[in-house]
Enzyme design. Sequence first.
Site, PDB file in Angstrom:
ATOM      1  N   ASP A 283       0.845  -1.229   0.031  1.00  0.00           N
ATOM      2  CA  ASP A 283       0.112   0.086   0.175  1.00  0.00           C
ATOM      3  C   ASP A 283       0.820   1.389  -0.011  1.00  0.00           C
ATOM      4  OD1 ASP A 283      -2.168   1.572   0.298  1.00  0.00           O
ATOM      5  OD2 ASP A 283      -2.978   0.541   1.612  1.00  0.00           O
ATOM      6  N   TRP A 284       0.439   2.444  -0.242  1.00  0.00           N
ATOM      7  CA  TRP A 284       1.138   3.700  -0.384  1.00  0.00           C
ATOM      8  C   TRP A 284       1.959   4.017   0.732  1.00  0.00           C
ATOM      9  CZ3 TRP A 284      -0.381   1.217  -4.555  1.00  0.00           C
ATOM     10  CH2 TRP A 284      -0.087   1.596  -5.587  1.00  0.00           C
TER      11      TRP A 284
END
Length: 795
Positions: A283-284
Amino acid sequence: MGLFSALLVGLCALGARADILSGMPDAAPPGYEEWMSPLVLPAKTVTGDGPWASAVARARQFVANLTLEEKVNLTTGAGTDNRCVGNTGSIPRLNFTSFCLEDSPLGVRFTDFASAFPAGINVAMTWDKQMMYDRGYAMGQEHYGKGVNMALGPMTNMGRVQAGGRNWEGFGGDPYLSGWATYQTVSGMQAAGVIATVKHYIGNEQEHYRGGGGAYQVYSSNIDDRTMHEIYAWPFAEAVRAGVGSVMCSYNKINQTQACQNSKTLNGILKEELDFQGFIMSDWTAIIDGPDSVLAGTDMNMPGFMAYGQPEEHDPATAMYGYWGYNLIQMVYNGTVPESRVDDMATRIMAAYYKMGQDKNYPAVNFDQTTEDTYVNGVLVNEHVNVMGTHGQTIREIGAASTIVLKNTGVLPIDVTKYKHYGIFGSDAGPNPDGPNGCSDRGCDQGTLAMGWGSGSANFPYLIDPLAAITSFVYSKEPDTVLEGILNDYNYAAINQVASQADICLVFANADSGEGYITVDNNAGDRNNLTLWHGGEAIVNASTAYCNNTIVVLHTSGAVTLEEWVDNENVTAVLYSALPGQESGNSLVDVLFGAVTPSGKLPYTIAKQRSDYPADVVYTSDQTTPQITYEEALKIDYRWFDSLGIEPRYPFGFGLSYTTFEYSELSIWEVGLYDQYPYSNASSLVAPGGPTDLFYTAFGVSFHVTNTGSRDGAEVSQLYLGFPESAGEPPKVLRGFEKTFIKSQNTATVVLGLLKHDISIWDVISQSWVVPSGTFTVMIGSSSRDIRLNGTFVV
Ligand SMILES: *[C@@H]1O[C@H](CO)[C@@H](O)[C@H](O)[C@H]1NC(C)=O
Ligand SMILES: *[C@@H]1O[C@H](CO)[C@@H](O)[C@H](O)[C@H]1NC(C)=O
Ligand SMILES: *[C@@H]1O[C@H](CO)[C@@H](O)[C@H](O)[C@H]1NC(C)=O
Ligand SMILES: *[C@@H]1O[C@H](CO)[C@@H](O)[C@H](O)[C@H]1NC(C)=O
Ligand SMILES: *[C@@H]1O[C@H](CO)[C@@H](O)[C@H](O)[C@H]1NC(C)=O
Ligand SMILES: *[C@@H]1O[C@H](CO)[C@@H](O)[C@H](O)[C@H]1NC(C)=O
Ligand SMILES: *[C@@H]1O[C@H](CO)[C@@H](O)[C@H](O)[C@H]1NC(C)=O
Ligand SMILES: *[C@@H]1O[C@H](CO)[C@@H](O)[C@H](O)[C@H]1NC(C)=O
Ligand SMILES: *[C@@H]1O[C@H](CO)[C@@H](O)[C@H](O)[C@H]1NC(C)=O
Ligand SMILES: *[C@@H]1O[C@H](CO)[C@@H](O)[C@H](O)[C@H]1NC(C)=O
Ligand SMILES: *[C@@H]1O[C@H](CO)[C@@H](O)[C@H](O)[C@H]1NC(C)=O
């Protein structure tokens, strides 16, 4: 063996040095010592099992030709200032452009001329396997048409806590239903050529303290091994079985260890047990340490830089100097990471690319997520390619099929010839005064609610609001009608006045939620309460006080409590529409006026009060790592209500129809494959999704459903399984369903198969699925609390 020595053994096995334990794992606070993740090293190399053989072979050839720098480029993001929310490095030598990664689970985010599909929760509400696939396929086509290589969906975290901000992106409170929705969505998306990314792996069930972006406090989801397998990993396993190309590891920790650095969940469960052949993407900014994330099994670092707000965030040239990129090259040079690991990372990424056929004339990116302008500095960045096709029709049909009728004293379907004066109340009936996309990432609650907020959103190409759709329908049939809409939620005097004159009233109310980076009306992603927004209860009261025929329509991101008004005799119907997407008003009209017989069923329980639910959001904590222990274990959602004998307001699987169905003639037979594939041989037959013998049908079940009413309609038949007492399962668990359209006075035969997986439990000691012996009960019903047929089989 203590964790520390286990760590050393693991690292020595790799030939790596012990001083890389920097980011691994946090010490458990007192009382949580048992909640620690073991090390599972090294990362399993892709095997090319099953349908992945040729894609993996081609990927290996491609990667064999690359330099270390080029391989690293495939694995590391180049920042977010590019045309997509995620962009890998490129390989200029081979004219190989970077991959475009784009949100969201309900459409293509940050662009125009693309559709706003019903939310994940709505397709779960349809219980319609074909619609799940069709929605996935249509979304896949849109991503493909925009040049997106990897679409960031579906999201299949469980609706463990009702107020969870992102529940609406997923598929509800049951792993079997979520598993089907995930399998079908992934299959549909990937059939259109895009690589699906199932997320957020794993234990990411609330927004408060979820981590990411350099957050200080990050929660640890403490999930026992059996619950992990039977509930939370189940839908991810179904994604892997469907051939998903990518899995996104989440922001939170599991048992103290960061999800993207958790070798037990990544190497152990995903790559070894489930034989996952694609790649794991972070995920970012979920990665907070270089070596740990690489060795634990993560294959792609997104978006490439370390944390939001750092200088490199806006510098594509240096974004790749985050934890990976240049540093990954260093890790190979200094012996922390074997180059074979980087080969495997690049091979897994390229395998997904070949598997989806992206080497054959894949469209180039034709939009720019950072701007809606056509040109930037004279360069064409937005071609405004229309990818919507005929998806509006699909969206309308899913919207109608997902609409759940919770209460109906007989007013529905509305006979349009019967009423002369409509009162329509609440801002949720009308448009957002700032336009359908007036708030960035839908981060406000204005006008009718058809989508939650955050990265799981998309722009609306248009949004048909209920007031417009009802007005247009009613006047097309009955021009001599008065229809008054009041969109001010707080002008009770005006509502009272119209309600006293109207012979039919519709109250619209909503409750919104989303991703934690946006706070709306003090709700930081997760909802603060389970009541209606904008004083919805008071609007219902203002109508019912004067209008004895008040229909309530709810657009909510999750369960709301209805007790204040649902039994009021003047509330003649309640419709639950959740987040239906761009055709919202039309979908509702189809059900309200009877063009479509409702067939939606609840994908979670609606309780009488919030405290009846098994778990809730942790809103405050003074721990650096807030501990969220999944104490209810297997007893998520209806399993809790059944186990404790709590009466819900509306049970899981509930939804009314305009017709009636009768069930008969249950029969159950052993298929016999079960004996042919003894369990002890399972590991020799592993394929993506787990041991292959798990997916043979062990028992067949059939029964008749007769439409005994006067209208044609569809029924969702549900199979709940009662395990032998010794298995330690909740009283019933969903293990089959089918939606069948049946004409009035006709009978359909429904046939369901119980896979070996469906009748197994996860055995912690042997670390495998086992079929408990004893008597199983097969319960066939119209909801989890409306069982019509019972049968048994013995193992
Ligand atoms: C977390 O800890 C529990 C309790 O010891 C254990 O059953 C489970 O397997 C662990 N899970 C992970 C992913 O470490
Ligand atoms: C690898 O490179 C060689 C020499 O440049 C070339 O002949 C071959 O086609 C390449 N293979 C692949 C799979 O790109
Ligand atoms: C890595 O990707 C970046 C960004 O696309 C590109 O500028 C650079 O040339 C690539 N490096 C190599 C070695 O191909
Ligand atoms: C590189 O790719 C672009 C875009 O697909 C194409 O126009 C160009 O001809 C290619 N160049 C080479 C040297 O193959
Ligand atoms: C190896 O390089 C990586 C990346 O720069 C760094 O994180 C790690 O500490 C280094 N390890 C050693 C043993 O030098
Ligand atoms: C619940 O939250 C909504 C949205 O913030 C708010 O409008 C409403 O007043 C709250 N309900 C109660 C009972 O506090
Ligand atoms: C609505 O009416 C019910 C029943 O009279 C009452 O209990 C509730 O407090 C009222 N709610 C509001 C917000 O007026
Ligand atoms: C129902 O509506 C009638 C008006 O038709 C009103 O007189 C009555 O008080 C209402 N009942 C309730 C329980 O609100
Ligand atoms: C509402 O009240 C009117 C007038 O008393 C009556 O004719 C009608 O049947 C009532 N409607 C319902 C749904 O009870
Ligand atoms: C199970 O595995 C063993 C050992 O590999 C083999 O001898 C046996 O034939 C297998 N049984 C079946 C039914 O495949
Ligand atoms: C089936 O069994 C369930 C659970 O014991 C019971 O509640 C239900 O009444 C039974 N239904 C029929 C039709 O036998």
